[in-house]
Design an enzyme around this catalytic site. Structure first.
Site, mmCIF file in Angstrom:
data_model
loop_
_atom_site.group_PDB
_atom_site.id
_atom_site.type_symbol
_atom_site.label_atom_id
_atom_site.label_comp_id
_atom_site.label_asym_id
_atom_site.label_seq_id
_atom_site.Cartn_x
_atom_site.Cartn_y
_atom_site.Cartn_z
ATOM 1 N N LYS A 23 49.451 49.888 32.822
ATOM 2 C CA LYS A 23 49.639 50.952 33.816
ATOM 3 C C LYS A 23 51.041 51.541 33.693
ATOM 4 O O LYS A 23 51.413 52.455 34.394
ATOM 5 C CB LYS A 23 49.462 50.377 35.225
ATOM 6 C CG LYS A 23 48.043 49.910 35.533
ATOM 7 C CD LYS A 23 47.941 49.526 36.993
ATOM 8 C CE LYS A 23 46.849 48.550 37.304
ATOM 9 N NZ LYS A 23 45.498 49.034 37.131
ATOM 10 N N CYS A 63 38.282 48.266 43.425
ATOM 11 C CA CYS A 63 38.538 46.829 43.572
ATOM 12 C C CYS A 63 39.173 46.495 44.919
ATOM 13 O O CYS A 63 39.940 45.535 45.022
ATOM 14 C CB CYS A 63 39.403 46.287 42.435
ATOM 15 S SG CYS A 63 38.639 46.520 40.841
ATOM 16 N N HIS A 112 44.190 44.481 46.247
ATOM 17 C CA HIS A 112 43.241 44.574 45.135
ATOM 18 C C HIS A 112 42.549 43.209 45.025
ATOM 19 O O HIS A 112 43.139 42.186 45.389
ATOM 20 C CB HIS A 112 44.062 44.863 43.871
ATOM 21 C CG HIS A 112 43.273 45.159 42.648
ATOM 22 N ND1 HIS A 112 42.707 44.179 41.872
ATOM 23 C CD2 HIS A 112 42.966 46.335 42.047
ATOM 24 C CE1 HIS A 112 42.091 44.737 40.853
ATOM 25 N NE2 HIS A 112 42.228 46.045 40.933
ATOM 26 N N ASP A 117 52.222 41.765 44.198
ATOM 27 C CA ASP A 117 51.379 42.394 43.187
ATOM 28 C C ASP A 117 52.030 43.744 42.873
ATOM 29 O O ASP A 117 51.934 44.685 43.664
ATOM 30 C CB ASP A 117 49.963 42.570 43.749
ATOM 31 C CG ASP A 117 49.106 43.471 42.870
ATOM 32 O OD1 ASP A 117 49.598 43.938 41.817
ATOM 33 O OD2 ASP A 117 47.942 43.710 43.237
ATOM 34 N N GLN A 172 51.009 48.629 40.856
ATOM 35 C CA GLN A 172 51.287 50.054 41.096
ATOM 36 C C GLN A 172 52.770 50.282 41.311
ATOM 37 O O GLN A 172 53.260 51.399 41.134
ATOM 38 C CB GLN A 172 50.494 50.556 42.316
ATOM 39 C CG GLN A 172 48.998 50.355 42.222
ATOM 40 C CD GLN A 172 48.376 51.137 41.084
ATOM 41 O OE1 GLN A 172 48.904 52.158 40.638
ATOM 42 N NE2 GLN A 172 47.252 50.665 40.584
#
Lengths: 154, 405
Positions: B224, B362, B121, B198, B201
């Site tokens: 999220k 993104c 991303h 990261d 998700q």
């Protein structure tokens, strides 16, 4: 909201078979535009003659049906107009896409107005307005030969 | 597990969206919020509000305790070794910027290499790009394979003697690929390389165990994760957070301030300058409780079933092309339809109340690699059902009809 109003036959047809999707040979004005939100991009080419009349207009790029149809219709009807007329038409078009119920420019024929009004359905889809206006903003910067890429936010 | 019951905990599904029932397939972008989270924000502002960590009055002490309770909940949820390895930020983006900025200040040197992947991303690329500009570090990209995966072998291939740091996504927000983070970390650590993950998700959809993953940093996006917006979590190993300089200066992060010298506070205050997103932090405790009440194993099983079902459905649909086919896949179905731009797909689906995302999500590097300007993405959460995916498929068919496919 009405999908039929947005995706009228003429939009779908222009979207599928865009006119002037090429690079004008011997162009003397051009500009690039992009939509940073979705990554769509467009390159508009203009060829002006000695009397500053648009002899040819074309574009390259990729985008949704709305943006392709808008660029296609724009490059078609701008041919034969001078810079002053073209810019007035741009103002008229942007005004119509934002708020005005109709097109007013004396430089547009009834047939041209009818074609452009096919894009008026975009009004109901605020997130899609930029799709319809990117090529128009880019053409203005081609006329002005701005060096920076155009970015649309509305 | 009764999904209908779980869905009832989300008030948004009682709403009519343009006269339709909401089919929300945009959870990779942001998840919807359970009532307990919304109510908690309201309750805190209505009955308990005070700033935290400063005053000594009753409300301030109570609010501080609530705020710190969430830190403990997060610590337990991700199995971090120490409570002060949990830093609240304004989002995962700020968490990643914090890591890049502080490592850039005191650890990375000119000529050092940072290895990221083509799946990243923008928030796990741009902060490193800043260091490319300011410190002249080099950024290398591990490349995806045919299935849209990043393999351990590919990472190994791209490591050079100058690689100082590897920063990777846990779960791709486009192809859905789940990266072998534990194995990558083992490999990296054997070569003295730091690992940043990261987890935007990963955190909402996978079982998290920081001690088992052993990565050095892990960034979480709370919105999220059925939590409030404006809040992220940075997990960082204690030794790093102690060693690195502060990121932002201001109130709350200092120890002593004199005209000629300033000393900084202890962890985690050192990284929490200014008034934090107090209500969000306190409400996020309820998001964790919500996930715990279902059980992350059940979440993973439900979402894996949904993705398998959706994948089969879309594979059978002519002219729909799925992006990526990773063996280990999270709840993301990205696709294109030959002859229809993703923005047109999204607008047409929206008319049926089907909310998906269109664009490059993104991830322009990845879309360039795939040679497409944009894609459409349906992503699932705990409240989705197979009926939602049936409706997605049906609306795609309507889209094809409009475009005469």
């Amino acid at each position: 909201m009405n999908l039929k109003e947005l995706y009228q036959e003429i939009i779908l047809e222009h979207g599928k078979n865009p006119r002037n999707l090429r690079k004008t040979e011997g162009f003397n004005k051009d500009a690039k535009g992009n939509n940073p939100l979705c990554g769509d991009n467009i390159h508009v080419y203009l060829k002006l003659n000695g009397q500053k009349i648009v002899e040819d207009a074309s574009f390259e790029g990729s985008g949704c049906a709305i943006s392709m149809a808008s660029a296609s219709i724009m490059t078609d009807l701008i041919k034969g107009k001078n810079e002053h007329e073209a810019k007035e038409i741009v103002e008229d078009f942007l005004g119509m896409i934002k708020e005005n119920p109709e097109l007013k420019s004396k430089y547009l024929s009834e047939d041209e107005k009818t074609k452009l009004m096919c894009l008026s359905g975009v009004k109901q889809y605020p997130m899609r307005v930029k799709c319809a206006t990117l090529s128009w903003h880019t053409m203005v910067s081609a006329f002005d030969e701005e060096m920076e890429e155009v970015k649309t936010e509305n | 597990m009764n999904i209908d019951q779980i869905k009832k905990e989300f008030p948004i599904f009682d709403e009519k969206i343009q006269n339709n029932d909401l089919v929300y397939l945009d959870s990779a972008n942001s998840s919807q919020k359970p009532k307990i989270v919304v109510d908690r924000i309201n309750e805190f502002y209505t009955k308990q509000f005070s700033n935290v960590g400063r005053s000594v009055h009753y409300l301030a002490v109570a609010a501080t305790n609530l705020y710190e309770n969430t830190r403990t909940s997060v610590q337990k949820y991700i199995n971090a070794k120490h409570k002060n390895e949990i830093v609240f930020t304004k989002g995962a983006t700020e968490a990643l910027n914090l890591v890049a900025n502080t490592l850039g200040q005191s650890y990375l040197q000119e000529g050092d290499e940072v290895l990221i992947t083509e799946l990243e991303h923008h928030s796990n690329y741009v902060p490193w790009h800043f260091l490319r500009k300011s410190k002249n570090i080099k950024i290398n990209f591990a490349e995806i394979n045919e299935e849209g995966e990043i393999t351990l072998e590919e990472i190994e291939k791209k490591i050079t003697p100058k690689t100082k740091l590897i920063s990777i996504t846990h779960l791709s927000n486009v192809t859905g690929a789940i990266l072998p983070v534990k194995e990558i970390t083992q490999l990296a650590h054997s070569k003295g390389i730091i690992v940043v993950v990261d987890g935007c998700q990963g955190a909402p959809h996978l079982k998290l165990d920081m001690q088992e993953l052993d990565c050095d940093f892990y960034a979480i996006s709370c919105h999220k994760m059925y939590g409030p917006t404006g809040l992220g979590v940075l997990y960082g190993k204690k030794k790093w957070l102690e060693e690195l300089p502060p990121y932002q200066g201001g109130g709350g992060m200092i120890n002593e301030v004199k005209k000629d010298r300033i000393s900084y506070g202890e962890l985690p205050n050192k990284y929490e300058a200014g008034t934090m997103a107090t209500a969000q932090v306190i409400a996020f405790d309820k998001s964790i409780k919500f996930l715990e009440s279902i059980g992350i194993e059940n979440v993973m099983k439900h979402e894996a079933d949904l993705v398998e079902y959706g994948q089969e459905l879309l594979q059978k649909n002519n002219s729909v092309k799925l992006i990526g086919n990773p063996k280990n896949k999270g709840g993301v179905l990205s696709f294109i339809i030959e002859g229809v731009h993703p923005h047109d797909i999204a607008t047409i689906l929206d008319e049926d109340g089907v909310a998906i995302r269109a664009g490059h999500h993104c991830c322009q590097i990845l879309h360039d690699k795939l040679n497409i300007p944009a894609s459409a993405r349906a992503s699932v959460g705990i409240y989705n059902t197979k009926e939602d995916l049936d409706q997605l498929n049906e609306s795609i068919n309507n889209c094809k009809k409009i475009f005469d496919l």
